[in-house]
Design a protein around this motif. Sequence first.
Motif, mmCIF file in Angstrom:
data_model
loop_
_atom_site.group_PDB
_atom_site.id
_atom_site.type_symbol
_atom_site.label_atom_id
_atom_site.label_comp_id
_atom_site.label_asym_id
_atom_site.label_seq_id
_atom_site.Cartn_x
_atom_site.Cartn_y
_atom_site.Cartn_z
ATOM 1 N N ALA A 184 0.825 -1.204 0.000
ATOM 2 C CA ALA A 184 0.000 0.000 0.000
ATOM 3 C C ALA A 184 0.861 1.257 0.000
ATOM 4 O O ALA A 184 0.571 2.220 -0.725
ATOM 5 C CB ALA A 184 -0.930 0.000 1.218
ATOM 6 N N LEU A 185 1.933 1.257 0.784
ATOM 7 C CA LEU A 185 2.810 2.428 0.822
ATOM 8 C C LEU A 185 3.498 2.647 -0.517
ATOM 9 O O LEU A 185 3.559 3.768 -1.025
ATOM 10 C CB LEU A 185 3.850 2.263 1.936
ATOM 11 N N ARG A 186 4.007 1.574 -1.112
ATOM 12 C CA ARG A 186 4.672 1.701 -2.414
ATOM 13 C C ARG A 186 3.671 2.104 -3.492
ATOM 14 O O ARG A 186 3.984 2.910 -4.382
ATOM 15 C CB ARG A 186 5.349 0.377 -2.774
ATOM 16 N N ALA A 187 2.452 1.568 -3.423
ATOM 17 C CA ALA A 187 1.425 1.922 -4.406
ATOM 18 C C ALA A 187 1.085 3.405 -4.317
ATOM 19 O O ALA A 187 0.934 4.085 -5.347
ATOM 20 C CB ALA A 187 0.171 1.072 -4.184
ATOM 21 N N MET A 188 0.969 3.930 -3.099
ATOM 22 C CA MET A 188 0.695 5.358 -2.948
ATOM 23 C C MET A 188 1.831 6.200 -3.507
ATOM 24 O O MET A 188 1.602 7.262 -4.095
ATOM 25 C CB MET A 188 0.447 5.684 -1.474
ATOM 26 N N ALA A 189 3.057 5.708 -3.324
ATOM 27 C CA ALA A 189 4.205 6.441 -3.861
ATOM 28 C C ALA A 189 4.158 6.487 -5.385
ATOM 29 O O ALA A 189 4.490 7.510 -6.002
ATOM 30 C CB ALA A 189 5.500 5.786 -3.392
ATOM 31 N N ILE A 190 3.732 5.378 -6.009
ATOM 32 C CA ILE A 190 3.643 5.332 -7.475
ATOM 33 C C ILE A 190 2.532 6.246 -7.975
ATOM 34 O O ILE A 190 2.715 7.030 -8.906
ATOM 35 C CB ILE A 190 3.406 3.888 -7.953
ATOM 36 N N VAL A 191 1.362 6.159 -7.339
ATOM 37 C CA VAL A 191 0.194 6.895 -7.804
ATOM 38 C C VAL A 191 0.292 8.386 -7.494
ATOM 39 O O VAL A 191 -0.024 9.240 -8.331
ATOM 40 C CB VAL A 191 -1.089 6.302 -7.185
ATOM 41 N N LYS A 192 0.739 8.691 -6.276
ATOM 42 C CA LYS A 192 0.753 10.081 -5.814
ATOM 43 C C LYS A 192 2.109 10.763 -5.977
ATOM 44 O O LYS A 192 2.235 11.966 -5.723
ATOM 45 C CB LYS A 192 0.349 10.138 -4.336
ATOM 46 N N GLY A 193 3.131 9.998 -6.386
ATOM 47 C CA GLY A 193 4.455 10.579 -6.510
ATOM 48 C C GLY A 193 5.081 10.935 -5.184
ATOM 49 O O GLY A 193 5.871 11.891 -5.086
ATOM 50 N N LEU A 194 4.740 10.187 -4.130
ATOM 51 C CA LEU A 194 5.275 10.485 -2.806
ATOM 52 C C LEU A 194 6.780 10.242 -2.770
ATOM 53 O O LEU A 194 7.292 9.322 -3.406
ATOM 54 C CB LEU A 194 4.600 9.605 -1.750
ATOM 55 N N SER A 195 7.474 11.045 -2.012
ATOM 56 C CA SER A 195 8.917 10.872 -1.866
ATOM 57 C C SER A 195 9.348 11.356 -0.494
ATOM 58 O O SER A 195 8.630 12.109 0.180
ATOM 59 C CB SER A 195 9.681 11.643 -2.954
ATOM 60 N N LEU A 196 10.523 10.924 -0.089
ATOM 61 C CA LEU A 196 11.090 11.371 1.182
ATOM 62 C C LEU A 196 11.809 12.702 0.977
ATOM 63 O O LEU A 196 12.312 12.982 -0.113
ATOM 64 C CB LEU A 196 12.069 10.326 1.712
ATOM 65 N N PRO A 197 11.875 13.539 2.011
ATOM 66 C CA PRO A 197 12.599 14.808 1.865
ATOM 67 C C PRO A 197 14.091 14.564 1.673
ATOM 68 O O PRO A 197 14.675 13.676 2.285
ATOM 69 C CB PRO A 197 12.318 15.528 3.193
ATOM 70 N N SER A 198 14.702 15.350 0.800
ATOM 71 C CA SER A 198 16.130 15.217 0.541
ATOM 72 C C SER A 198 16.937 16.027 1.566
ATOM 73 O O SER A 198 16.427 16.968 2.180
ATOM 74 C CB SER A 198 16.461 15.723 -0.869
ATOM 75 N N TYR A 199 18.174 15.677 1.720
ATOM 76 C CA TYR A 199 19.076 16.368 2.635
ATOM 77 C C TYR A 199 19.314 17.798 2.152
ATOM 78 O O TYR A 199 19.638 18.028 0.977
ATOM 79 C CB TYR A 199 20.408 15.605 2.708
ATOM 80 N N ARG A 200 19.178 18.747 3.042
ATOM 81 C CA ARG A 200 19.311 20.170 2.682
ATOM 82 C C ARG A 200 20.565 20.807 3.265
ATOM 83 O O ARG A 200 20.764 22.006 3.150
ATOM 84 C CB ARG A 200 18.093 20.957 3.188
ATOM 85 N N GLY A 201 21.414 20.005 3.884
ATOM 86 C CA GLY A 201 22.569 20.561 4.579
ATOM 87 C C GLY A 201 23.503 21.349 3.680
ATOM 88 O O GLY A 201 24.025 22.398 4.053
ATOM 89 N N ALA A 202 23.726 20.837 2.445
ATOM 90 C CA ALA A 202 24.648 21.502 1.539
ATOM 91 C C ALA A 202 24.124 22.887 1.158
ATOM 92 O O ALA A 202 24.856 23.854 1.091
ATOM 93 C CB ALA A 202 24.880 20.669 0.290
ATOM 94 N N GLU A 203 22.781 22.985 0.955
ATOM 95 C CA GLU A 203 22.203 24.269 0.592
ATOM 96 C C GLU A 203 22.310 25.252 1.744
ATOM 97 O O GLU A 203 22.563 26.437 1.574
ATOM 98 C CB GLU A 203 20.734 24.073 0.207
ATOM 99 N N ASP A 204 22.099 24.750 2.981
ATOM 100 C CA ASP A 204 22.127 25.626 4.145
ATOM 101 C C ASP A 204 23.508 26.210 4.393
ATOM 102 O O ASP A 204 23.639 27.278 4.983
ATOM 103 C CB ASP A 204 21.667 24.853 5.397
ATOM 104 N N SER A 205 24.554 25.489 3.947
ATOM 105 C CA SER A 205 25.932 25.940 4.212
ATOM 106 C C SER A 205 26.397 26.982 3.209
ATOM 107 O O SER A 205 27.446 27.580 3.376
ATOM 108 C CB SER A 205 26.884 24.743 4.198
ATOM 109 N N GLU A 206 25.629 27.193 2.132
ATOM 110 C CA GLU A 206 26.044 28.132 1.100
ATOM 111 C C GLU A 206 25.769 29.576 1.515
ATOM 112 O O GLU A 206 24.848 29.863 2.253
ATOM 113 C CB GLU A 206 25.301 27.835 -0.205
#
Length: 206
Positions: A184-206
């Motif tokens: 069910a979780l994988r199906a929702m990811a396929i249908v809804k395009g769900l994704s985990l948040p990416s690491y933002r540390g590199a952007e914050d250091s700029e």
Amino acid sequence: MLYNALGWLDLFGIAVFAASGALMAARSGQTLVTFAFFALVTGVGGGTVRDLLIDAPVFWVQDARVPVLCLAIALLVWLTPVKFWKPAAVDWFDAIGLAAYSVFGAAKALQLGIDPVPAAIMGVITASVGGVIRDLIAGEPSIIVRPEIYVTAAALSAFSFVLFAQTGMPGIIAALIAFAAGFALRAMAIVKGLSLPSYRGAEDSE
């Protein structure tokens, strides 16, 4: 033994993973030999790594049904008109195999005396590695380095099954619930395009 009782789930996972491998070959118009190779590698890759890590006999070397099943799936896809398969078929076959193999891999590890947390991790490895090898050989971006939910769904199935098994829930019921949760979780990811948040540390250091 529990994982023997779940043998149907193992063969089911192998079959759908083999189909996803063969369909990957179909996308680029490969030969029948390549279809067979992709189906076999995708179908048995994760389970092979699992068995090597837990010091068990490699399952498909001991059971001739497994390579025969993978090769039969490859031939079936090869003989089927391409219009029969929708572009998203690989994702859906992969989702089914992911949930099934997560549960079976964890069950086999538990049966062989592996502690609960490592056993659940073996379920994740069983479910994920075949697809990683397939993508690597095909020259596709690996599913595990894309932010979409994939390994997380495998972990949900594997850890849920181990948790339910530790509480004394009947194995078949635990397997069905854990399979349904991960799929069910994988199906929702396929249908809804769900994704985990990416690491933002590199952007914050700029």
